[in-house]
Design an enzyme around this catalytic site. Sequence first.
Site, PDB file in Angstrom:
ATOM      1  CE  LYS A 104      97.844 -28.816   4.285  1.00  0.00           C
ATOM      2  NZ  LYS A 104      98.610 -27.501   4.145  1.00  0.00           N
ATOM      3  NE  ARG A 146     100.018 -30.994   6.835  1.00  0.00           N
ATOM      4  CZ  ARG A 146     100.483 -29.714   6.986  1.00  0.00           C
ATOM      5  NH1 ARG A 146     101.319 -29.388   8.067  1.00  0.00           N
ATOM      6  NH2 ARG A 146     100.256 -28.819   6.340  1.00  0.00           N
ATOM      7  CG  ASP A 164      98.826 -19.901   2.882  1.00  0.00           C
ATOM      8  OD1 ASP A 164      98.357 -19.804   4.224  1.00  0.00           O
ATOM      9  OD2 ASP A 164      99.292 -20.736   2.368  1.00  0.00           O
ATOM     10  CB  ALA A 224     106.241 -22.129  -2.414  1.00  0.00           C
ATOM     11  N   GLY A 225     105.419 -25.376  -1.214  1.00  0.00           N
ATOM     12  CA  GLY A 225     104.946 -26.683  -1.598  1.00  0.00           C
ATOM     13  C   GLY A 225     103.176 -26.930  -1.761  1.00  0.00           C
ATOM     14  CB  THR A 226     100.984 -26.204   0.844  1.00  0.00           C
ATOM     15  OG1 THR A 226     101.400 -27.222   1.620  1.00  0.00           O
ATOM     16  CG2 THR A 226      99.326 -26.412   0.942  1.00  0.00           C
TER      17      THR A 226
END
Length: 143
Positions: A28, A30, A53, A59-61
């Site tokens: 990802k 950022r 995780d 909880a977005g990612t």
Amino acid sequence: FASADLGRPKWVESFARRFNTEIAFIRKTRSFEETRIADVIGDVRGKTVIIYDDMTRSAGTLIQAAKKYLECGAVSVYALLSHLALNNDSIVDKLEESPIVKILATNSHPMSMCEKVQKSSKFVILDVSPVFVRTIQDHLLAE
């Protein structure tokens, strides 16, 4: 086994080795304002993906990663979380609406015991207190 980012490769690798399966990761990017899923490292086509995780708050990612794995051909996505440390109970609604089939987490954080989590069939909360009791008995009380 897979990850929602590149932050936990050793854990994902240890789970994959234990279950004799492949690994996949999310790369990802950022910026100050947003996190964006760049791509998937590993082949998930036709596979069930279990994202590990250590903790999720917003909880977005986690949700973005689940969607990306499905876009890349995964059959289904599950999540395994050490700590379900949600920012608030509205995050439970986001997870309920997400494509994640089931979320397994420990009861190590108070939010894992909130009413919405407890009533949801999407969450499986594992009680870790026996581990602590056993460890206290074996290491602290045995001395």
